[in-house]
Design a protein around this motif. Structure first.
Motif, PDB file in Angstrom:
ATOM      1  N   ILE A 126     -12.431  30.675 -18.058  1.00 54.74           N
ATOM      2  CA  ILE A 126     -13.562  31.594 -17.904  1.00 54.74           C
ATOM      3  C   ILE A 126     -13.376  32.823 -18.794  1.00 54.74           C
ATOM      4  O   ILE A 126     -14.312  33.273 -19.459  1.00 54.74           O
ATOM      5  CB  ILE A 126     -13.752  31.993 -16.425  1.00 54.74           C
ATOM      6  CG1 ILE A 126     -14.030  30.745 -15.552  1.00 54.74           C
ATOM      7  CG2 ILE A 126     -14.853  33.033 -16.269  1.00 54.74           C
ATOM      8  CD1 ILE A 126     -15.228  29.913 -15.936  1.00 54.74           C
ATOM      9  N   GLU A 127     -12.157  33.361 -18.833  1.00 54.73           N
ATOM     10  CA  GLU A 127     -11.876  34.530 -19.684  1.00 54.73           C
ATOM     11  C   GLU A 127     -12.149  34.235 -21.159  1.00 54.73           C
ATOM     12  O   GLU A 127     -12.554  35.111 -21.904  1.00 54.73           O
ATOM     13  CB  GLU A 127     -10.414  34.973 -19.545  1.00 54.73           C
ATOM     14  CG  GLU A 127     -10.133  35.800 -18.330  1.00 54.73           C
ATOM     15  CD  GLU A 127      -8.669  36.199 -18.224  1.00 54.73           C
ATOM     16  OE1 GLU A 127      -7.840  35.801 -19.067  1.00 54.73           O
ATOM     17  OE2 GLU A 127      -8.337  36.902 -17.249  1.00 54.73           O
ATOM     18  N   ARG A 128     -11.902  33.010 -21.582  1.00 55.41           N
ATOM     19  CA  ARG A 128     -12.077  32.643 -22.989  1.00 55.41           C
ATOM     20  C   ARG A 128     -13.497  32.184 -23.314  1.00 55.41           C
ATOM     21  O   ARG A 128     -13.775  31.807 -24.443  1.00 55.41           O
ATOM     22  CB  ARG A 128     -11.062  31.580 -23.383  1.00 55.41           C
ATOM     23  CG  ARG A 128      -9.647  32.143 -23.317  1.00 55.41           C
ATOM     24  CD  ARG A 128      -8.611  31.138 -23.637  1.00 55.41           C
ATOM     25  NE  ARG A 128      -7.283  31.689 -23.356  1.00 55.41           N
ATOM     26  CZ  ARG A 128      -6.160  31.162 -23.786  1.00 55.41           C
ATOM     27  NH1 ARG A 128      -6.187  30.066 -24.522  1.00 55.41           N
ATOM     28  NH2 ARG A 128      -5.024  31.716 -23.472  1.00 55.41           N
ATOM     29  N   PRO A 184     -12.298  30.132 -27.722  1.00 53.93           N
ATOM     30  CA  PRO A 184     -12.784  31.356 -28.369  1.00 53.93           C
ATOM     31  C   PRO A 184     -13.354  31.103 -29.776  1.00 53.93           C
ATOM     32  O   PRO A 184     -14.297  31.773 -30.197  1.00 53.93           O
ATOM     33  CB  PRO A 184     -11.562  32.271 -28.447  1.00 53.93           C
ATOM     34  CG  PRO A 184     -10.422  31.544 -27.858  1.00 53.93           C
ATOM     35  CD  PRO A 184     -10.886  30.206 -27.395  1.00 53.93           C
ATOM     36  N   GLU A 185     -12.800  30.101 -30.457  1.00 51.45           N
ATOM     37  CA  GLU A 185     -13.289  29.764 -31.810  1.00 51.45           C
ATOM     38  C   GLU A 185     -14.719  29.219 -31.753  1.00 51.45           C
ATOM     39  O   GLU A 185     -15.574  29.610 -32.536  1.00 51.45           O
ATOM     40  CB  GLU A 185     -12.381  28.709 -32.440  1.00 51.45           C
ATOM     41  CG  GLU A 185     -10.960  29.155 -32.578  1.00 51.45           C
ATOM     42  CD  GLU A 185     -10.591  29.452 -34.013  1.00 51.45           C
ATOM     43  OE1 GLU A 185     -11.372  29.132 -34.916  1.00 51.45           O
ATOM     44  OE2 GLU A 185      -9.525  30.034 -34.194  1.00 51.45           O
ATOM     45  N   VAL A 186     -14.959  28.314 -30.826  1.00 52.32           N
ATOM     46  CA  VAL A 186     -16.296  27.718 -30.734  1.00 52.32           C
ATOM     47  C   VAL A 186     -17.293  28.754 -30.216  1.00 52.32           C
ATOM     48  O   VAL A 186     -18.443  28.789 -30.655  1.00 52.32           O
ATOM     49  CB  VAL A 186     -16.293  26.418 -29.885  1.00 52.32           C
ATOM     50  CG1 VAL A 186     -16.269  26.691 -28.397  1.00 52.32           C
ATOM     51  CG2 VAL A 186     -17.488  25.549 -30.220  1.00 52.32           C
ATOM     52  N   ARG A 187     -16.871  29.634 -29.331  1.00 52.49           N
ATOM     53  CA  ARG A 187     -17.754  30.689 -28.818  1.00 52.49           C
ATOM     54  C   ARG A 187     -18.120  31.670 -29.944  1.00 52.49           C
ATOM     55  O   ARG A 187     -19.232  32.173 -29.985  1.00 52.49           O
ATOM     56  CB  ARG A 187     -17.102  31.441 -27.651  1.00 52.49           C
ATOM     57  CG  ARG A 187     -16.769  30.579 -26.440  1.00 52.49           C
ATOM     58  CD  ARG A 187     -17.945  29.906 -25.771  1.00 52.49           C
ATOM     59  NE  ARG A 187     -18.899  30.888 -25.350  1.00 52.49           N
ATOM     60  CZ  ARG A 187     -20.222  30.750 -25.431  1.00 52.49           C
ATOM     61  NH1 ARG A 187     -20.732  29.631 -25.889  1.00 52.49           N
ATOM     62  NH2 ARG A 187     -21.025  31.687 -25.039  1.00 52.49           N
ATOM     63  N   ALA A 188     -17.172  31.925 -30.859  1.00 54.26           N
ATOM     64  CA  ALA A 188     -17.451  32.822 -31.987  1.00 54.26           C
ATOM     65  C   ALA A 188     -18.434  32.178 -32.968  1.00 54.26           C
ATOM     66  O   ALA A 188     -19.310  32.859 -33.507  1.00 54.26           O
ATOM     67  CB  ALA A 188     -16.151  33.187 -32.699  1.00 54.26           C
ATOM     68  N   ARG A 189     -18.287  30.878 -33.182  1.00 54.64           N
ATOM     69  CA  ARG A 189     -19.132  30.181 -34.161  1.00 54.64           C
ATOM     70  C   ARG A 189     -20.482  29.766 -33.593  1.00 54.64           C
ATOM     71  O   ARG A 189     -21.465  29.694 -34.316  1.00 54.64           O
ATOM     72  CB  ARG A 189     -18.406  28.950 -34.697  1.00 54.64           C
ATOM     73  CG  ARG A 189     -17.156  29.320 -35.462  1.00 54.64           C
ATOM     74  CD  ARG A 189     -16.408  28.106 -35.905  1.00 54.64           C
ATOM     75  NE  ARG A 189     -15.087  28.481 -36.378  1.00 54.64           N
ATOM     76  CZ  ARG A 189     -14.233  27.655 -36.915  1.00 54.64           C
ATOM     77  NH1 ARG A 189     -14.552  26.389 -37.065  1.00 54.64           N
ATOM     78  NH2 ARG A 189     -13.050  28.077 -37.310  1.00 54.64           N
ATOM     79  N   ARG A 190     -20.497  29.420 -32.310  1.00 54.40           N
ATOM     80  CA  ARG A 190     -21.733  28.974 -31.651  1.00 54.40           C
ATOM     81  C   ARG A 190     -21.877  29.651 -30.288  1.00 54.40           C
ATOM     82  O   ARG A 190     -21.780  29.014 -29.240  1.00 54.40           O
ATOM     83  CB  ARG A 190     -21.729  27.449 -31.474  1.00 54.40           C
ATOM     84  CG  ARG A 190     -21.842  26.618 -32.736  1.00 54.40           C
ATOM     85  CD  ARG A 190     -23.128  26.843 -33.528  1.00 54.40           C
ATOM     86  NE  ARG A 190     -24.364  26.618 -32.790  1.00 54.40           N
ATOM     87  CZ  ARG A 190     -25.031  25.470 -32.758  1.00 54.40           C
ATOM     88  NH1 ARG A 190     -24.589  24.428 -33.423  1.00 54.40           N
ATOM     89  NH2 ARG A 190     -26.140  25.377 -32.081  1.00 54.40           N
ATOM     90  N   PRO A 191     -22.133  30.962 -30.273  1.00 55.93           N
ATOM     91  CA  PRO A 191     -22.242  31.679 -28.994  1.00 55.93           C
ATOM     92  C   PRO A 191     -23.424  31.212 -28.144  1.00 55.93           C
ATOM     93  O   PRO A 191     -23.468  31.472 -26.946  1.00 55.93           O
ATOM     94  CB  PRO A 191     -22.393  33.144 -29.412  1.00 55.93           C
ATOM     95  CG  PRO A 191     -22.872  33.106 -30.818  1.00 55.93           C
ATOM     96  CD  PRO A 191     -22.329  31.843 -31.420  1.00 55.93           C
TER      97      PRO A 191
END
Length: 129
Positions: free
Chosen positions: A100-102, A73-80
């Protein structure tokens, strides 16, 4: 412009394995592979790689400290904009669901099917072109 794939795994032999499987691509300059030994290092590199195109992050799930699932979730927030594929020795339905949920776009089980991974990388390269 350089195209990067970031591989996150605490096992040092993973870098050797990936470099062997993709040696022709790396030698030809189709893409660059960077290796991070931990989730915190990967998060830092994902943010730092701005002058190149980061097209894919491949991350192990089980790592000391911050796990791949905690990093996700951290990497998805920073680099979606960057897809993440998780890698695990345990491809059970619960692990797949959590990944998949994350925010993972997929889950590969060990031993890695490098033909399948190559197909995934080729698709990302086409999208980046």
């Amino acid at each position: 412009m350089s195209v990067y794939i970031l591989v996150v795994d605490d096992e040092p032999d993973v870098e050797t394995l990936f470099r062997q499987h993709f040696r022709r691509d790396l030698r030809a300059g189709r893409f660059l592979m960077e290796f991070a030994p931990s989730a915190p290092v990967a998060l830092q590199r994902a943010v730092e790689i701005q002058d190149a195109t980061l097209i894919l992050i491949l991350s192990d799930i089980n790592m000391p400290g911050m796990s791949g699932l905690e990093m996700l979730p951290e990497v998805r927030a920073r680099r979606p904009d960057v897809p993440v594929i998780m890698i695990t020795a345990y491809g059970d339905p619960e692990t797949r669901r959590k990944a998949i949920e994350r925010g993972a776009v997929g889950l590969l089980t060990k031993p890695i099917d490098f033909a399948l991974l190559r197909h995934e990388i080729d698709a990302r390269l086409e999208q980046a072109a």
